[in-house]
Design an enzyme around this catalytic site. Sequence first.
Site, PDB file in Angstrom:
ATOM      1  CG  ASN A 181      -1.971  -1.102   1.165  1.00 51.03           C
ATOM      2  OD1 ASN A 181      -2.147  -1.758   0.138  1.00 51.03           O
ATOM      3  ND2 ASN A 181      -2.653  -1.338   2.263  1.00 51.03           N
TER       4      ASN A 181
ATOM      5  CD  GLU B  74      -3.383  -5.448  -1.584  1.00 58.27           C
ATOM      6  OE1 GLU B  74      -3.879  -4.569  -0.854  1.00 58.27           O
ATOM      7  OE2 GLU B  74      -3.005  -6.556  -1.137  1.00 58.27           O
TER       8      GLU B  74
ATOM      9  CD  GLU C  43       0.814  -7.741  -0.429  1.00 58.29           C
ATOM     10  OE1 GLU C  43      -0.001  -7.865   0.524  1.00 58.29           O
ATOM     11  OE2 GLU C  43       1.002  -6.658  -1.019  1.00 58.29           O
TER      12      GLU C  43
END
Length: 503
Positions: A74, A175, A294
């Site tokens: 992120n 993401e 991930e």
Amino acid sequence: MANQKAKMILEKDFKVSEIDNRIYGSFIEHLGRAVYGGIYEPGHSQADENGFRQDVIEMVKELQVPLVRYPGGNFVSGYNWEDGVGPVESRPRRLELAWRTTETNEMGTNEFMKWAQLVNADVNMAVNLGTRGIDAARNLVEYCNHPGGSYYSDLRISHGVKDPYNIKTWCLGNEMDGPWQIGHKTAAEYGRLAQEAAKVMKWVDPSIELVACGSSNRNMPTFADWEATVLDHTYDHVEFISLHQYYGNRDNEISNYLALSLEMDDFIKSVISIADYIKAKKRGKKNINLSFDEWNVWYHSNEQDKRIEPWSIAPPQLEDIYNFEDALLVGCMLITLLKHADRVKIACLAQLVNVIAPIMTEDNGPAWKQTIFYPYMHTSVFGRGISLNPIISSPKYDSKDFTDVPYLESTAVYNEEEETLTIFAVNRHLQEGLDLEVDIRNFEGYKVVEHIVLENDDIKQTNSAKGTPVAPHSNGNAKTENGGVTAVLPKLSWNVIRLEKRK
């Protein structure tokens, strides 16, 4: 009561694929104490001249990590890479919005590349497609990979790095399907941006491989449509689509928890299907491979993470303390990745130090190995070569969410050059050992040289700086006889049975 029995047949010709070593990759994000206090702690007694903790370096070397994804996560979706290069004293402090902390930028691209070289790892570099885009992405490739004679390559040289890094693997954002992501996009918006970024990044360096963002997890409402749309745009320009998945034992039901790797298996098969559909639709020649960049257990720290003071520097975040049952599931997940070595070419255990990690440190204190360290180390060290496709028969059980869960979760790796054969196996049975018979007639002259076992009577047992009660031993009873291997796999255990050809 007699143990249940399981059988396995191993043949040299029953191959899944040559294993890409990058399947044993990991991940360091500017998050919590992964960087500051994890790999980098200048005041520590174990710090080298760069401020890197040598005790951590030694543990990472023990894991033989071939690839580390960086700098996020992120974090990357709000990161200006230029903040992390040049003189450290003139770098800006930034509000880091992904995790609501303050980023000092003491560590940046060049420092991290130096650390990666010390641990013998390549870097899987992520570019910011959240707040930035095509321009910043192409400039970073130029800074890292172009030899010289251009603005950004000469800038790198002026920062004391003469030779290009030649980073091979790059992630096109992170993401981007997630509403929590800085710069969240629809599949069509992201697909177009990723396509155009990929084009110019490869114009700067045609040798690189690119990973397009898949879904943040299988339960996202846009899953499958997202992959199909993104690959529709990017098929001609990328080599990989990413998968992310974390699991947790929130209902404290171990038989169901240890079956979650079956869901991971199904997730991988689903994404392969979507990638192959796009290949067919495009009349394409190449397979899109998978980067499971991930994956891990993550749930222990969720409550304490809600109490973080905003805008602090490197606070403890996502510091899951893993127990024995977590190590068993991680073992099952590693086996699942190996079963799909024909299409899963990259995987990154998220993360490496302090943040949902196999290695933990104390500030100004020791480093220590979590329970999940061991299955990760064993597969990385002994799982290089060809992933075999064993024929397995095992007794099965049903749990809350799964039917026909095999008690034996297993696979094998054959290293032709070194003449070794390694069986990785988890016994999921809560009460009983499992009598395993392995037919290895095709591996004439191979003998068991070691049977490593990770077991513990307390499934909730954890390790700490004070001691590691969850640690493997080599007292397993596997032996070679009559063209086969026999072994008892203790209840709830991770097993590594190593064979070598005797001259």
